[in-house]
Design a protein around this motif. Structure first.
Motif, PDB file in Angstrom:
ATOM      1  N   SER A  59       0.806  -1.252   0.103  1.00 24.02           N
ATOM      2  CA  SER A  59       0.210   0.238  -0.217  1.00 24.02           C
ATOM      3  C   SER A  59       0.774   1.314   0.067  1.00 24.02           C
ATOM      4  N   LEU A  60       2.151   1.232   0.984  1.00 25.00           N
ATOM      5  CA  LEU A  60       2.906   2.477   0.891  1.00 25.00           C
ATOM      6  C   LEU A  60       3.380   2.683  -0.519  1.00 25.00           C
ATOM      7  N   ILE A  61       3.756   1.719  -1.173  1.00 19.86           N
ATOM      8  CA  ILE A  61       4.481   2.010  -2.434  1.00 19.86           C
ATOM      9  C   ILE A  61       3.642   1.822  -3.738  1.00 19.86           C
ATOM     10  N   GLY A  62       2.459   1.270  -3.369  1.00 17.31           N
ATOM     11  CA  GLY A  62       1.428   0.897  -4.642  1.00 17.31           C
ATOM     12  C   GLY A  62       1.710  -0.277  -5.346  1.00 17.31           C
ATOM     13  N   TYR A  63       2.459  -1.214  -4.957  1.00 16.29           N
ATOM     14  CA  TYR A  63       2.746  -2.208  -5.745  1.00 16.29           C
ATOM     15  C   TYR A  63       1.723  -3.393  -5.726  1.00 16.29           C
ATOM     16  N   ILE A  64       0.999  -3.375  -6.655  1.00 11.99           N
ATOM     17  CA  ILE A  64      -0.530  -4.119  -7.277  1.00 11.99           C
ATOM     18  C   ILE A  64      -0.103  -5.693  -6.662  1.00 11.99           C
ATOM     19  N   PRO A  65       1.106  -6.331  -7.538  1.00 14.12           N
ATOM     20  CA  PRO A  65       1.234  -7.515  -7.353  1.00 14.12           C
ATOM     21  C   PRO A  65       1.314  -8.107  -5.984  1.00 14.12           C
ATOM     22  N   LEU A  66       2.201  -7.621  -5.129  1.00 20.57           N
ATOM     23  CA  LEU A  66       2.344  -7.685  -3.967  1.00 20.57           C
ATOM     24  C   LEU A  66       1.060  -7.747  -3.038  1.00 20.57           C
ATOM     25  N   ASN A  67       0.241  -6.538  -3.408  1.00 21.45           N
ATOM     26  CA  ASN A  67      -1.042  -6.654  -2.536  1.00 21.45           C
ATOM     27  C   ASN A  67      -1.926  -7.597  -2.777  1.00 21.45           C
ATOM     28  N   ARG A  68      -1.948  -8.105  -4.340  1.00 19.08           N
ATOM     29  CA  ARG A  68      -2.683  -9.332  -4.686  1.00 19.08           C
ATOM     30  C   ARG A  68      -2.286 -10.379  -3.996  1.00 19.08           C
ATOM     31  N   ALA A  69      -0.814 -10.552  -3.751  1.00 20.11           N
ATOM     32  CA  ALA A  69      -0.372 -11.945  -3.159  1.00 20.11           C
ATOM     33  C   ALA A  69      -0.857 -11.845  -1.708  1.00 20.11           C
ATOM     34  N   CYS A  70      -0.943 -11.039  -1.028  1.00 16.71           N
ATOM     35  CA  CYS A  70      -1.252 -10.873   0.259  1.00 16.71           C
ATOM     36  C   CYS A  70      -2.993 -11.276   0.354  1.00 16.71           C
ATOM     37  N   SER A  71      -3.736 -10.758  -0.531  1.00 21.43           N
ATOM     38  CA  SER A  71      -4.962 -11.106  -0.535  1.00 21.43           C
ATOM     39  C   SER A  71      -5.256 -12.558  -0.861  1.00 21.43           C
ATOM     40  N   SER A  72      -4.572 -13.130  -1.805  1.00 20.14           N
ATOM     41  CA  SER A  72      -4.433 -14.587  -2.095  1.00 20.14           C
ATOM     42  C   SER A  72      -4.235 -15.322  -0.870  1.00 20.14           C
ATOM     43  N   GLU A  87       4.543 -16.883  -3.315  1.00 13.64           N
ATOM     44  CA  GLU A  87       4.100 -15.665  -4.380  1.00 13.64           C
ATOM     45  C   GLU A  87       4.585 -14.254  -3.740  1.00 13.64           C
ATOM     46  N   ILE A  88       4.138 -14.281  -2.650  1.00 13.72           N
ATOM     47  CA  ILE A  88       4.707 -12.927  -1.603  1.00 13.72           C
ATOM     48  C   ILE A  88       6.231 -12.778  -1.935  1.00 13.72           C
ATOM     49  N   GLU A  89       6.767 -13.749  -1.599  1.00 15.87           N
ATOM     50  CA  GLU A  89       8.437 -13.525  -1.419  1.00 15.87           C
ATOM     51  C   GLU A  89       8.745 -13.344  -3.046  1.00 15.87           C
ATOM     52  N   LYS A  90       8.055 -13.810  -4.121  1.00 14.69           N
ATOM     53  CA  LYS A  90       8.697 -13.493  -5.073  1.00 14.69           C
ATOM     54  C   LYS A  90       8.220 -12.174  -5.737  1.00 14.69           C
ATOM     55  N   CYS A  91       7.143 -11.384  -5.304  1.00 14.00           N
ATOM     56  CA  CYS A  91       6.781 -10.206  -5.550  1.00 14.00           C
ATOM     57  C   CYS A  91       7.557  -9.072  -4.638  1.00 14.00           C
ATOM     58  N   TYR A  92       7.910  -9.698  -3.452  1.00 15.79           N
ATOM     59  CA  TYR A  92       8.680  -8.848  -2.595  1.00 15.79           C
ATOM     60  C   TYR A  92      10.063  -8.684  -3.201  1.00 15.79           C
ATOM     61  N   ILE A  93      10.557  -9.541  -3.852  1.00 17.77           N
ATOM     62  CA  ILE A  93      11.902  -9.503  -4.404  1.00 17.77           C
ATOM     63  C   ILE A  93      11.980  -8.482  -5.812  1.00 17.77           C
ATOM     64  N   GLU A  94      10.837  -8.653  -6.369  1.00 12.96           N
ATOM     65  CA  GLU A  94      10.697  -7.845  -7.532  1.00 12.96           C
ATOM     66  C   GLU A  94      10.608  -6.653  -7.064  1.00 12.96           C
ATOM     67  N   LEU A  95       9.840  -6.103  -6.129  1.00 13.87           N
ATOM     68  CA  LEU A  95      10.063  -4.789  -5.644  1.00 13.87           C
ATOM     69  C   LEU A  95      11.205  -4.411  -5.346  1.00 13.87           C
ATOM     70  N   LEU A  96      11.800  -5.141  -4.406  1.00 14.04           N
ATOM     71  CA  LEU A  96      13.213  -4.683  -3.931  1.00 14.04           C
ATOM     72  C   LEU A  96      14.239  -4.528  -4.977  1.00 14.04           C
ATOM     73  N   THR A  97      14.052  -5.235  -6.278  1.00 16.20           N
ATOM     74  CA  THR A  97      14.978  -5.237  -7.364  1.00 16.20           C
ATOM     75  C   THR A  97      14.562  -3.688  -8.076  1.00 16.20           C
ATOM     76  N   GLN A  98      13.473  -3.379  -8.306  1.00 16.29           N
ATOM     77  CA  GLN A  98      12.960  -2.248  -8.704  1.00 16.29           C
ATOM     78  C   GLN A  98      13.338  -1.140  -7.685  1.00 16.29           C
ATOM     79  N   ILE A  99      13.216  -1.059  -6.516  1.00  8.86           N
ATOM     80  CA  ILE A  99      13.813   0.003  -5.707  1.00  8.86           C
ATOM     81  C   ILE A  99      15.464   0.170  -5.984  1.00  8.86           C
ATOM     82  N   GLY A 100      15.952  -1.157  -5.942  1.00  8.06           N
ATOM     83  CA  GLY A 100      17.415  -0.964  -6.120  1.00  8.06           C
ATOM     84  C   GLY A 100      17.973  -0.199  -7.349  1.00  8.06           C
TER      85      GLY A 100
END
Length: 107
Positions: A59-72, A87-100
């Protein structure tokens, strides 16, 4: 991979320093978050903590895939619990990669 809308985030946070502060916080807490995922794989009682932490980040970053994974994960039963944690871990790694990548460009 879903790309973050950096101009929108810069506008949302109002100042680049505020955005960078939160990005740094997400990066610096990542080892804690990965430990939480590991604990959740071993003990399903951590499910609500995983949902709370990662949906907050999403929610803080607006990362929809991670939000969906949490809902699932919230709706997961015994048969697909580990799959949803993965799936949460995969989305989180993708988010960290984008931030980096964003931080490397010095935006």
């Amino acid at each position: 991979m879903h790309s973050l809308d950096w101009p929108k985030l810069q506008f949302q946070f109002g100042h680049i320093d505020k955005l960078n502060f939160w990005l740094d916080q997400i990066q610096s807490q990542s080892s804690h978050e990965f430990r939480l995922l590991k604990k959740a794989r071993q003990d399903r009682t951590f499910k609500l903590q995983v949902i709370g932490i990662f949906s907050g980040i999403a929610s803080l970053i607006g990362y929809i895939p991670l939000n969906r994974a949490c809902s699932s994960l919230a709706q997961a039963d015994e048969s697909n619990f580990h799959q949803q944690i993965d799936e949460i871990e995969k989305c989180y790694i993708e988010l960290l990669t984008q931030i980096g990548e964003y931080q490397k460009t010095g935006q």
